[in-house]
Design a protein around this motif. Structure first.
Motif, PDB file in Angstrom:
ATOM      1  N   THR A 109       0.805  -1.220   0.000  1.00  0.00           N
ATOM      2  CA  THR A 109       0.000   0.000   0.000  1.00  0.00           C
ATOM      3  C   THR A 109       0.840   1.273   0.000  1.00  0.00           C
ATOM      4  OG1 THR A 109      -0.123   0.075   2.418  1.00  0.00           O
ATOM      5  CG2 THR A 109      -1.867  -1.151   1.269  1.00  0.00           C
ATOM      6  N   GLN A 110       2.165   1.164   0.223  1.00  0.00           N
ATOM      7  CA  GLN A 110       3.000   2.351   0.346  1.00  0.00           C
ATOM      8  C   GLN A 110       4.300   2.192  -0.435  1.00  0.00           C
ATOM      9  OE1 GLN A 110       1.688   4.949   1.829  1.00  0.00           O
ATOM     10  NE2 GLN A 110      -0.070   3.780   2.586  1.00  0.00           N
ATOM     11  N   GLU A 111       4.901   3.336  -0.807  1.00  0.00           N
ATOM     12  CA  GLU A 111       6.246   3.323  -1.364  1.00  0.00           C
ATOM     13  C   GLU A 111       7.207   2.709  -0.345  1.00  0.00           C
ATOM     14  OE1 GLU A 111       7.898   6.971  -3.066  1.00  0.00           O
ATOM     15  OE2 GLU A 111       5.877   7.809  -2.936  1.00  0.00           O
ATOM     16  N   ASP A 112       8.130   1.919  -0.846  1.00  0.00           N
ATOM     17  CA  ASP A 112       9.101   1.259   0.023  1.00  0.00           C
ATOM     18  C   ASP A 112      10.319   2.154   0.226  1.00  0.00           C
ATOM     19  OD1 ASP A 112      10.865  -0.395   1.331  1.00  0.00           O
ATOM     20  OD2 ASP A 112      10.562  -2.116   0.003  1.00  0.00           O
ATOM     21  N   HIS A 113      10.440   2.701   1.419  1.00  0.00           N
ATOM     22  CA  HIS A 113      11.615   3.492   1.780  1.00  0.00           C
ATOM     23  C   HIS A 113      12.422   2.813   2.883  1.00  0.00           C
ATOM     24  CE1 HIS A 113      10.767   6.999  -0.728  1.00  0.00           C
ATOM     25  NE2 HIS A 113       9.493   6.768  -0.466  1.00  0.00           N
ATOM     26  N   GLY A 114      12.275   1.496   2.983  1.00  0.00           N
ATOM     27  CA  GLY A 114      13.095   0.730   3.910  1.00  0.00           C
ATOM     28  C   GLY A 114      12.311  -0.002   4.968  1.00  0.00           C
ATOM     29  N   ASP A 115      12.857  -1.148   5.373  1.00  0.00           N
ATOM     30  CA  ASP A 115      12.253  -1.975   6.422  1.00  0.00           C
ATOM     31  C   ASP A 115      12.551  -1.405   7.808  1.00  0.00           C
ATOM     32  OD1 ASP A 115      11.212  -3.739   4.554  1.00  0.00           O
ATOM     33  OD2 ASP A 115      12.995  -5.019   4.570  1.00  0.00           O
ATOM     34  N   SER A 116      12.101  -2.127   8.813  1.00  0.00           N
ATOM     35  CA  SER A 116      12.298  -1.725  10.209  1.00  0.00           C
ATOM     36  C   SER A 116      11.773  -0.313  10.460  1.00  0.00           C
ATOM     37  CB  SER A 116      13.783  -1.829  10.601  1.00  0.00           C
ATOM     38  OG  SER A 116      14.252  -3.146  10.395  1.00  0.00           O
ATOM     39  N   ALA A 117      10.681   0.044   9.760  1.00  0.00           N
ATOM     40  CA  ALA A 117       9.988   1.327   9.888  1.00  0.00           C
ATOM     41  C   ALA A 117      10.782   2.510   9.354  1.00  0.00           C
ATOM     42  CB  ALA A 117       9.535   1.588  11.321  1.00  0.00           C
ATOM     43  N   GLU A 118      11.838   2.269   8.563  1.00  0.00           N
ATOM     44  CA  GLU A 118      12.492   3.375   7.872  1.00  0.00           C
ATOM     45  C   GLU A 118      11.503   4.104   6.964  1.00  0.00           C
ATOM     46  OE1 GLU A 118      15.320   4.738   8.261  1.00  0.00           O
ATOM     47  OE2 GLU A 118      16.365   3.288   9.528  1.00  0.00           O
ATOM     48  N   THR A 119      10.557   3.359   6.414  1.00  0.00           N
ATOM     49  CA  THR A 119       9.521   3.964   5.575  1.00  0.00           C
ATOM     50  C   THR A 119       8.703   4.978   6.368  1.00  0.00           C
ATOM     51  OG1 THR A 119       9.377   2.144   3.994  1.00  0.00           O
ATOM     52  CG2 THR A 119       7.375   3.439   4.332  1.00  0.00           C
ATOM     53  N   LEU A 120       8.458   4.699   7.640  1.00  0.00           N
ATOM     54  CA  LEU A 120       7.731   5.647   8.481  1.00  0.00           C
ATOM     55  C   LEU A 120       8.492   6.966   8.598  1.00  0.00           C
ATOM     56  CD1 LEU A 120       5.481   6.500  10.392  1.00  0.00           C
ATOM     57  CD2 LEU A 120       6.686   5.292  12.229  1.00  0.00           C
ATOM     58  N   THR A 121       9.798   6.905   8.756  1.00  0.00           N
ATOM     59  CA  THR A 121      10.598   8.124   8.839  1.00  0.00           C
ATOM     60  C   THR A 121      10.436   8.968   7.586  1.00  0.00           C
ATOM     61  OG1 THR A 121      12.225   7.091  10.310  1.00  0.00           O
ATOM     62  CG2 THR A 121      12.932   9.036   9.081  1.00  0.00           C
ATOM     63  N   ALA A 122      10.465   8.333   6.413  1.00  0.00           N
ATOM     64  CA  ALA A 122      10.280   9.065   5.158  1.00  0.00           C
ATOM     65  C   ALA A 122       8.910   9.722   5.105  1.00  0.00           C
ATOM     66  CB  ALA A 122      10.474   8.124   3.973  1.00  0.00           C
ATOM     67  N   GLN A 123       7.890   9.019   5.583  1.00  0.00           N
ATOM     68  CA  GLN A 123       6.535   9.577   5.579  1.00  0.00           C
ATOM     69  C   GLN A 123       6.437  10.782   6.511  1.00  0.00           C
ATOM     70  OE1 GLN A 123       3.724   6.456   6.452  1.00  0.00           O
ATOM     71  NE2 GLN A 123       4.338   5.214   4.697  1.00  0.00           N
ATOM     72  N   LEU A 124       7.000  10.669   7.698  1.00  0.00           N
ATOM     73  CA  LEU A 124       6.933  11.771   8.659  1.00  0.00           C
ATOM     74  C   LEU A 124       7.680  12.989   8.146  1.00  0.00           C
ATOM     75  CD1 LEU A 124       7.449   9.754  11.969  1.00  0.00           C
ATOM     76  CD2 LEU A 124       5.294  10.689  11.096  1.00  0.00           C
ATOM     77  N   ASP A 125       8.841  12.790   7.544  1.00  0.00           N
ATOM     78  CA  ASP A 125       9.587  13.907   6.968  1.00  0.00           C
ATOM     79  C   ASP A 125       8.780  14.605   5.878  1.00  0.00           C
ATOM     80  OD1 ASP A 125      11.808  13.588   8.608  1.00  0.00           O
ATOM     81  OD2 ASP A 125      12.900  12.351   7.162  1.00  0.00           O
ATOM     82  N   ALA A 126       8.009  13.834   5.130  1.00  0.00           N
ATOM     83  CA  ALA A 126       7.197  14.405   4.053  1.00  0.00           C
ATOM     84  C   ALA A 126       6.028  15.224   4.582  1.00  0.00           C
ATOM     85  CB  ALA A 126       6.674  13.295   3.148  1.00  0.00           C
ATOM     86  N   GLY A 127       5.584  14.935   5.796  1.00  0.00           N
ATOM     87  CA  GLY A 127       4.466  15.669   6.380  1.00  0.00           C
ATOM     88  C   GLY A 127       3.328  14.807   6.885  1.00  0.00           C
ATOM     89  N   VAL A 128       3.414  13.493   6.676  1.00  0.00           N
ATOM     90  CA  VAL A 128       2.392  12.576   7.180  1.00  0.00           C
ATOM     91  C   VAL A 128       2.350  12.654   8.705  1.00  0.00           C
ATOM     92  CG1 VAL A 128       1.862  10.113   7.491  1.00  0.00           C
ATOM     93  CG2 VAL A 128       2.461  11.008   5.216  1.00  0.00           C
ATOM     94  N   ARG A 129       1.144  12.782   9.268  1.00  0.00           N
ATOM     95  CA  ARG A 129       1.006  12.853  10.723  1.00  0.00           C
ATOM     96  C   ARG A 129      -0.065  11.913  11.268  1.00  0.00           C
ATOM     97  NH1 ARG A 129       4.999  14.776   9.773  1.00  0.00           N
ATOM     98  NH2 ARG A 129       5.873  16.814  10.330  1.00  0.00           N
ATOM     99  N   ALA A 130      -0.616  11.068  10.428  1.00  0.00           N
ATOM    100  CA  ALA A 130      -1.560  10.050  10.890  1.00  0.00           C
ATOM    101  C   ALA A 130      -1.122   8.715  10.305  1.00  0.00           C
ATOM    102  CB  ALA A 130      -2.988  10.376  10.473  1.00  0.00           C
TER     103      ALA A 130
END
Length: 330
Positions: free
Chosen positions: A78-99
């Motif tokens: 469902t999401q772009e892969d920016h890395g395992d171990s929740a590295e993808t979450l870091t990319a999302q938060l940097d982009a502005g995702v907050r939920a």
């Protein structure tokens, strides 16, 4: 499914993670303003400029559906892969995702991240570590968390393993034993918080069991099992690509409902959808002459007065789509 070594790791250390790199599911597709261009957006501090007395419900918040679902094929990712171990979450938060929308399997009374039968090479400890690290660096921000048990034990789903605690008990353990800052906040019966009271925190928006039922005493008190559908649009069944526009209509109608309502009420709007006949990327990004939901959403926000989007939980969001949602807060 998790391996024995994975289970051992998450039991031994709270910050355990797998260093596995897999080829992202799905075929390559050119990024667009509305789809698969997450890192074109950069908003690590957008909440910091807003007044402390702003209700969390009054905000327009970009979010991700099934936030860490990267592996398992086209029907699962469902999401772009920016890395395992929740590295993808870091990319999302940097982009502005907050939920964020985190789906968990219970293993040895701890949480691993799953989508259906597929382990997503991340554990809930990774989610907390990455979220805590981001909030330490950006203390004016907050993250809204939807946490849902994933495993029903049915065909096509996962089965919990060697766990005697219920979902809430395990979540309490993480909250009480988080070595990264203890930022997880359960607002419970305190009402809708304002931004100033939750800066630097991970706010539990809802806690749900595998069949969707809300756990009493957890999350925002606005949400109950009786009124969930009044505030949350999650029409996720999109049988064919011909039904994508119907899904978009649900999103648009929920935005209208959001803006007709009191600004102290929070609305969640899932733009995601899928089926065997229309996988998540196709629904979000479109195919051929069929416009995806994200394309419709970006065009609507560009051309119409939408003062408040509420929380928008998206698959494969594009950078400009994230920009447009955040712009509603200025």
């Amino acid at each position: 499914m998790t391996t024995a070594s994975t289970t051992a790791r998450i039991a031994v250390t709270f910050a355990a993670a797998l260093a596995v790199t897999l080829v992202p599911a799905g075929t390559a597709q050119a990024a667009t303003a509305y789809c698969e261009s997450l890192t074109d957006a950069s908003h690590p501090d957008w909440m910091g400029a807003l007044p402390d007395d702003t209700s969390l419900a009054a905000l327009s918040i970009p979010g991700t559906h099934d936030t860490l679902s990267l592996h398992g094929g086209d029907i699962t990712q469902t999401q772009e892969d920016h890395g395992d171990s929740a590295e993808t979450l870091t990319a999302q938060l940097d982009a502005g995702v907050r939920a964020i929308d985190i789906r968990v399997r219970k293993v040895d009374d701890l949480f691993t991240i799953h989508h259906g039968t597929f382990y997503q090479n991340a554990n809930f400890a990774d989610v907390l570590a990455k979220a805590d690290g981001f909030l330490a660096a950006h203390p004016g921000e907050t993250i809204v968390l939807r946490l849902k048990a994933e495993c029903t034990g049915d065909i096509g789903s996962c089965t919990d393993e060697n766990s005697s605690k219920d979902t809430a008990e395990i979540l309490d353990w993480y909250r009480d034993n988080d070595p990264n800052g203890g930022r997880l906040l359960n607002p419970a019966d305190d009402g809708m918080p304002d931004l100033g009271s939750v800066r630097g925190k991970i706010v539990l928006g809802s806690l749900q069991e595998a069949q969707g039922g809300l756990v009493d005493g957890y999350g925002l008190s606005q949400f109950t099992n009786d009124n969930w559908g009044d505030y949350v649009q999650d029409e996720y069944q999109v049988p064919t690509i011909g039904d994508i526009e119907t899904k978009w209509n649900h999103v648009r109608d929920h935005w209208d409902k959001t803006n007709d309502a009191d600004s102290g009420e929070m609305f969640w709007n899932f733009s995601s959808g899928s089926s065997l006949g229309a996988n998540p990327k196709t629904v979000a990004c479109g195919t051929g002459d069929i416009r995806g939901v994200n394309d419709h959403a970006l065009g609507h926000l560009a051309d119409n007065d939408v003062p408040r989007t509420g929380v928008v939980l998206m698959d494969f969001p594009g950078g400009e789509l994230i920009d447009r949602i955040i712009d509603r807060n200025s």
